[in-house]
Design an enzyme around this catalytic site. Structure first.
Site, PDB file in Angstrom:
ATOM      1  N   GLN A 110     -16.025  -1.814  29.772  1.00  0.00           N
ATOM      2  CA  GLN A 110     -16.421  -0.598  28.188  1.00  0.00           C
ATOM      3  C   GLN A 110     -17.487   0.562  29.199  1.00  0.00           C
ATOM      4  O   GLN A 110     -18.332   0.536  29.851  1.00  0.00           O
ATOM      5  CB  GLN A 110     -17.193  -1.959  27.155  1.00  0.00           C
ATOM      6  CG  GLN A 110     -16.888  -1.485  26.252  1.00  0.00           C
ATOM      7  CD  GLN A 110     -15.789  -1.192  25.533  1.00  0.00           C
ATOM      8  OE1 GLN A 110     -14.941  -1.780  25.226  1.00  0.00           O
ATOM      9  NE2 GLN A 110     -15.516  -0.039  25.136  1.00  0.00           N
ATOM     10  N   LYS A 145     -11.716  -7.452  21.981  1.00  0.00           N
ATOM     11  CA  LYS A 145     -10.915  -7.245  22.551  1.00  0.00           C
ATOM     12  C   LYS A 145     -10.925  -8.728  22.654  1.00  0.00           C
ATOM     13  O   LYS A 145      -9.876  -9.658  22.828  1.00  0.00           O
ATOM     14  CB  LYS A 145     -11.044  -6.597  23.649  1.00  0.00           C
ATOM     15  CG  LYS A 145     -11.295  -5.205  23.269  1.00  0.00           C
ATOM     16  CD  LYS A 145     -11.558  -4.248  24.242  1.00  0.00           C
ATOM     17  CE  LYS A 145     -11.266  -2.362  23.739  1.00  0.00           C
ATOM     18  NZ  LYS A 145     -12.290  -1.837  24.871  1.00  0.00           N
ATOM     19  N   ASP A 179      -7.239  -0.511  32.059  1.00  0.00           N
ATOM     20  CA  ASP A 179      -7.245   0.312  30.727  1.00  0.00           C
ATOM     21  C   ASP A 179      -6.184   2.213  31.725  1.00  0.00           C
ATOM     22  O   ASP A 179      -6.584   3.447  31.218  1.00  0.00           O
ATOM     23  CB  ASP A 179      -8.717   1.208  31.028  1.00  0.00           C
ATOM     24  CG  ASP A 179      -9.877   0.716  30.023  1.00  0.00           C
ATOM     25  OD1 ASP A 179      -9.234   1.255  28.647  1.00  0.00           O
ATOM     26  OD2 ASP A 179     -10.867   0.478  30.082  1.00  0.00           O
TER      27      ASP A 179
END
Ligand code: NDP
Length: 301
Positions: free
Chosen positions: A110, A66, A133
């Site tokens: 994460q 990422k 997200d």
């Protein structure tokens, strides 16, 4: 090879392989153009804070990918690599600081988190405007009421691939296998918002194969290697395989496979995504797209 053998071969492999890797590269190029325009206007790059707690090897690989792809697209990333023993209070303090940091447009924590930290508390602490997200209940609510929202990256990537192939999805019969908060549920909602007729199936569904065979669009997010074979697929259907399963092989080697038996599915479907090289790259590209959208929205405020 005889003519007969060639014909059988052609009959068996009919589906098109959907190249998610190429589509994701094009999407990242679009994001890079948008990020350059943003920098020219705002005098800074869009910023993505990446928080990793602990040393889970798979999470480390995801975070590295990422951050590398963010840099290539002209997005600044701010890594926060915390030990596995980090307390929830400490992590919430960090989220608070990132919420008020003007350089940070997106916050990615994460998952999974270590057992001492409650995921819901962390997700709900993120400013919804920086929730790239799309897991915060405010964004979930906006998505389900048809308002502009930051949308979870994996289902967003699936939707973009489907719209690229089919254009208008209106009236299509879509079946989503799996009902997780990060893939199955938002996928169903996105397809419904696109006017598909949507069925979500899961581990308690009776006659899963028959439900799946009714689908023009089949999205599979289960986490069971190659569970979906030809008997689950309507001829000509588009099959998106979200699953990522690592299969251990001889001599300590391993390989990645999806939830769909790619070869078997290819004998029936119209098009199938491979694993790897299908939905995975789209997920990261959509994270960058969400970061740019969040940056643009914050500057426009
Ligand atoms: P979860 O484990 O959270 O959810 C799995 C879902 O599958 C559940 O709803 C479960 O049903 C359902 N399920 C399990 N077994 C069966 C079965 N035998 N028949 C029907 N349904 C079943 O997984 P995620 O949604 O987080 O992830 C799914 C897969 O996608 C994983 O392989 C994951 O690694 C991958 N993934 C890939 C991403 C990418 O970027 N490509 C991103 C995110 C995930 P129930 O609710 O009834 O238990």
């Amino acid at each position: 090879m005889t003519d007969q053998a060639t014909k059988i071969d052609q009959d068996v492999t009919t589906a098109e392989r959907i190249d998610g890797k190429a589509f994701a590269a094009a999407l990242r190029a679009d994001v890079a153009e948008g990020a350059a325009r943003f920098q020219a206007q705002a005098g800074r790059q869009p910023g993505l804070a990446v928080v990793l707690v602990g040393d889970d090897p798979a999470s480390q690989v995801y975070v590295k990918t990422k951050m590398r792809q963010a840099a290539e697209a002209g997005i600044a990333s701010f890594p926060h690599l915390l030990p596995g023993s980090t307390s929830q209070a400490h992590l919430l303090q960090l989220i608070d600081a990132l919420n008020s940091d003007d350089q940070v447009d997106g916050i990615l924590v994460q998952l999974p988190l270590p057992a001492q930290i409650e995921e819901t508390a962390v997700i709900e602490a993120i400013d919804p405007a920086k929730d790239v997200d799309g897991f915060h209940p405010v964004n979930v609510g906006r998505l389900s009421t048809g308002q502009p929202a930051l949308v979870p990256c994996t289902p967003l990537g699936c939707l973009l691939l489907l719209q690229d192939r089919l254009g208008d999805l209106s009236g299509k019969k879509a079946v989503v296998v799996g009902r997780s908060n990060i893939v199955g549920k938002p996928m169903g909602q996105l397809l419904l918002n696109a006017s598909c007729t949507v069925t979500t199936v899961h581990s308690r569904t009776q006659d899963l194969a028959a439900e799946c065979r009714s689908a023009d669009i089949l999205v599979v997010a289960v986490g069971r290697p190659e569970m979906i074979d030809a008997s689950y697929i309507k001829p000509g259907a588009i099959v998106l395989d979200v699953g990522i399963n690592r299969i251990e092989m001889a001599e300590g080697k391993s390989r990645l496979t999806g939830d769909v038996d790619f070869a078997a599915a290819s004998s029936v479907a119209g098009a199938v995504t491979p694993v790897p090289g299908g939905i995975g790259p789209m997920t990261v590209a959509c994270l960058l797209r969400n970061t740019l959208s969040a940056a643009q929205a914050r500057v426009a405020e």
